[in-house]
Structure formats: structure tokens, C-alpha cells
Design a protein around this motif. Structure first.
Motif, PDB file in Angstrom:
ATOM      1  N   ASP A 170      49.994  11.217  -4.452  1.00 49.00           N
ATOM      2  CA  ASP A 170      50.883  10.277  -3.772  1.00 49.00           C
ATOM      3  C   ASP A 170      51.385  10.972  -2.508  1.00 49.00           C
ATOM      4  O   ASP A 170      52.066  11.993  -2.578  1.00 49.00           O
ATOM      5  CB  ASP A 170      52.046   9.913  -4.701  1.00 49.00           C
ATOM      6  CG  ASP A 170      53.062   8.990  -4.060  1.00 49.00           C
ATOM      7  OD1 ASP A 170      53.197   8.964  -2.821  1.00 49.00           O
ATOM      8  OD2 ASP A 170      53.760   8.283  -4.813  1.00 49.00           O
ATOM      9  N   SER A 171      51.040  10.408  -1.350  1.00 49.80           N
ATOM     10  CA  SER A 171      51.372  11.050  -0.072  1.00 49.80           C
ATOM     11  C   SER A 171      52.877  11.222   0.128  1.00 49.80           C
ATOM     12  O   SER A 171      53.331  12.265   0.582  1.00 49.80           O
ATOM     13  CB  SER A 171      50.804  10.247   1.094  1.00 49.80           C
ATOM     14  OG  SER A 171      49.405  10.209   1.019  1.00 49.80           O
ATOM     15  N   HIS A 172      53.636  10.180  -0.207  1.00 49.36           N
ATOM     16  CA  HIS A 172      55.093  10.253  -0.005  1.00 49.36           C
ATOM     17  C   HIS A 172      55.708  11.293  -0.943  1.00 49.36           C
ATOM     18  O   HIS A 172      56.568  12.074  -0.517  1.00 49.36           O
ATOM     19  CB  HIS A 172      55.731   8.886  -0.225  1.00 49.36           C
ATOM     20  CG  HIS A 172      55.242   7.854   0.733  1.00 49.36           C
ATOM     21  ND1 HIS A 172      55.530   7.889   2.075  1.00 49.36           N
ATOM     22  CD2 HIS A 172      54.456   6.769   0.549  1.00 49.36           C
ATOM     23  CE1 HIS A 172      54.957   6.867   2.681  1.00 49.36           C
ATOM     24  NE2 HIS A 172      54.293   6.166   1.774  1.00 49.36           N
ATOM     25  N   ALA A 173      55.282  11.304  -2.193  1.00 50.74           N
ATOM     26  CA  ALA A 173      55.802  12.294  -3.140  1.00 50.74           C
ATOM     27  C   ALA A 173      55.404  13.700  -2.693  1.00 50.74           C
ATOM     28  O   ALA A 173      56.210  14.633  -2.782  1.00 50.74           O
ATOM     29  CB  ALA A 173      55.279  12.015  -4.542  1.00 50.74           C
ATOM     30  N   ALA A 174      54.188  13.857  -2.204  1.00 55.40           N
ATOM     31  CA  ALA A 174      53.743  15.173  -1.736  1.00 55.40           C
ATOM     32  C   ALA A 174      54.612  15.647  -0.573  1.00 55.40           C
ATOM     33  O   ALA A 174      55.020  16.816  -0.530  1.00 55.40           O
ATOM     34  CB  ALA A 174      52.273  15.125  -1.319  1.00 55.40           C
ATOM     35  N   ASP A 175      54.898  14.750   0.369  1.00 57.73           N
ATOM     36  CA  ASP A 175      55.771  15.120   1.489  1.00 57.73           C
ATOM     37  C   ASP A 175      57.147  15.545   0.991  1.00 57.73           C
ATOM     38  O   ASP A 175      57.709  16.538   1.465  1.00 57.73           O
ATOM     39  CB  ASP A 175      55.925  13.947   2.461  1.00 57.73           C
ATOM     40  CG  ASP A 175      54.647  13.655   3.231  1.00 57.73           C
ATOM     41  OD1 ASP A 175      53.772  14.547   3.313  1.00 57.73           O
ATOM     42  OD2 ASP A 175      54.525  12.529   3.749  1.00 57.73           O
TER      43      ASP A 175
ATOM     44  N   VAL B 130      52.093  27.006   7.123  1.00 54.47           N
ATOM     45  CA  VAL B 130      51.849  26.906   5.680  1.00 54.47           C
ATOM     46  C   VAL B 130      52.032  25.487   5.136  1.00 54.47           C
ATOM     47  O   VAL B 130      51.402  25.123   4.140  1.00 54.47           O
ATOM     48  CB  VAL B 130      52.764  27.905   4.926  1.00 54.47           C
ATOM     49  CG1 VAL B 130      52.581  27.800   3.427  1.00 54.47           C
ATOM     50  CG2 VAL B 130      52.490  29.326   5.394  1.00 54.47           C
ATOM     51  N   SER B 131      52.826  24.651   5.801  1.00 54.70           N
ATOM     52  CA  SER B 131      53.113  23.328   5.238  1.00 54.70           C
ATOM     53  C   SER B 131      51.877  22.442   5.056  1.00 54.70           C
ATOM     54  O   SER B 131      51.812  21.723   4.048  1.00 54.70           O
ATOM     55  CB  SER B 131      54.184  22.602   6.047  1.00 54.70           C
ATOM     56  OG  SER B 131      53.737  22.331   7.355  1.00 54.70           O
ATOM     57  N   PRO B 132      50.880  22.461   5.955  1.00 55.20           N
ATOM     58  CA  PRO B 132      49.696  21.626   5.682  1.00 55.20           C
ATOM     59  C   PRO B 132      48.982  22.022   4.385  1.00 55.20           C
ATOM     60  O   PRO B 132      48.541  21.164   3.610  1.00 55.20           O
ATOM     61  CB  PRO B 132      48.791  21.846   6.904  1.00 55.20           C
ATOM     62  CG  PRO B 132      49.716  22.279   7.988  1.00 55.20           C
ATOM     63  CD  PRO B 132      50.791  23.062   7.297  1.00 55.20           C
ATOM     64  N   MET B 133      48.900  23.315   4.147  1.00 53.37           N
ATOM     65  CA  MET B 133      48.266  23.804   2.912  1.00 53.37           C
ATOM     66  C   MET B 133      49.111  23.401   1.694  1.00 53.37           C
ATOM     67  O   MET B 133      48.567  22.977   0.661  1.00 53.37           O
ATOM     68  CB  MET B 133      48.134  25.339   2.985  1.00 53.37           C
ATOM     69  CG  MET B 133      47.455  25.958   1.811  1.00 53.37           C
ATOM     70  SD  MET B 133      47.150  27.757   1.980  1.00 53.37           S
ATOM     71  CE  MET B 133      48.481  28.344   2.964  1.00 53.37           C
TER      72      MET B 133
END
Length: 169
Positions: free
Chosen positions: A35-40, A21-24
Motif C-alpha cells: 500500500d503506497s500510502h501506508a508505505a509513505d 536512504v528514503s527511496p530504499m
């Protein structure tokens, strides 16, 4: 079913659900915050909250993915709301032009001394509530307190600041 195993304390089953589920969840968060870092960070916080909810018996019963998506979207929108309060400006003159209150030097020293006398926790809560304008409900989860407890803490901090200011004559 994997979710049933998670409720029984099977951490490996939670790991499997995370990988599925984490990729979704990351895509959903990234689509909102851009923002990739914030999304992570939001995905990690989401899975922490979901695991905590499951371990306390309050988590999802049917759709794990739906629950995760709803949680990550909620956190992402809250993040965006918080970020919209931040104003980045490298122009020091801008602060001079937009300052409504100019205190005499002696009064500024009293305010600074009163502020410095407060414990870090009180300074932090006052800053978050009075300057950053967070509501007690927004701060409560991060402080592991109820909204009423956050209000009470802010009230005690305000009173302590007032008392410290008046004592610096």
C-alpha cells in the motif's frame, strides 16, 4: 561522515541521509505492506524514530541505511499484523449472527451509561486492549508510556468501568 555530523546536531546532514536512504526504505515498506500510502507513512515514522534515537545517543553508529531498513521492516510487519485484525464487512446481519452475548435492554443501557461516564483516555485504552487485543508492549511507544504503565492504565480504566456500571442501578 554524514552520520557523525547528524550526531553533532547537523539537520542538513540528516536531510541528505534521508534523501539517499528514503527511496530504499519506501521500496522495502511497500514490498511488505503493498500500500503506497501506508508505505509513505511508515517511512516517515521510521525517520522520525531514527532521528529521535540519534538525538538521544542511541541510534545507528555504522550503517545508517541498515538501521533504517531494519526499523521500517519492523514497523511494516507490525502494521500488517495490526491490519490483519481488521475485518471489513458491509453485511449488518453478520454482526447479529456472530454476537455471542445478547444483553437485556436495561443492562445494555447500564453498560452504555457506564462506558460514556469514562474519560476518553480510559475508553480508548480499554478499546485497544480489550476489543482490538493490543498488548501493552505494542501500545506503549505510541502512548509514550512503558508497558507497565499501559497495563496500570488499563487496570484503572477497567476498575472505573466496573464501578460506574455497578453505580448505575
Amino acid at each position: 561522515m554524514l552520520l557523525d555530523r547528524v550526531y553533532q546536531g547537523d539537520d542538513a546532514a540528516f536531510g541528505t541521509l534521508y534523501r539517499r536512504v528514503s527511496p530504499m526504505a519506501r521500496r522495502a515498506a511497500h514490498n511488505i505492506v503493498r500500500d503506497s500510502h501506508a508505505a509513505d507513512d511508515l517511512v516517515q515514522e521510521t525517520f522520525y524514530l531514527v532521528l529521535r534515537a540519534v538525538r538521544s545517543g542511541r541510534g545507528p553508529r555504522d550503517s545508517f541505511a541498515g538501521y533504517v531498513l531494519a526499523t521500517v521492516k519492523h514497523l511494516a510487519y507490525r502494521y500488517c499484523k495490526t491490519e490483519s485484525r481488521t475485518v471489513a464487512n458491509d453485511d449488518p446481519d453478520m454482526w447479529e449472527r456472530h454476537t455471542d452475548i445478547v444483553l437485556p435492554a436495561a443492562q445494555t443501557e447500564r453498560v452504555t451509561a457506564a462506558w460514556a461516564s469514562l474519560p476518553p483516555r480510559w475508553r480508548s485504552i480499554l478499546w485497544l486492549v480489550e476489543v482490538d487485543r493490543y498488548s501493552p508492549a505494542e501500545l506503549a511507544p505510541g502512548l509514550a508510556l512503558t508497558p507497565n504503565a499501559v497495563s496500570s492504565l488499563a487496570s484503572r480504566a477497567r476498575q472505573a468501568l466496573r464501578t460506574a456500571y455497578l453505580a448505575t442501578d
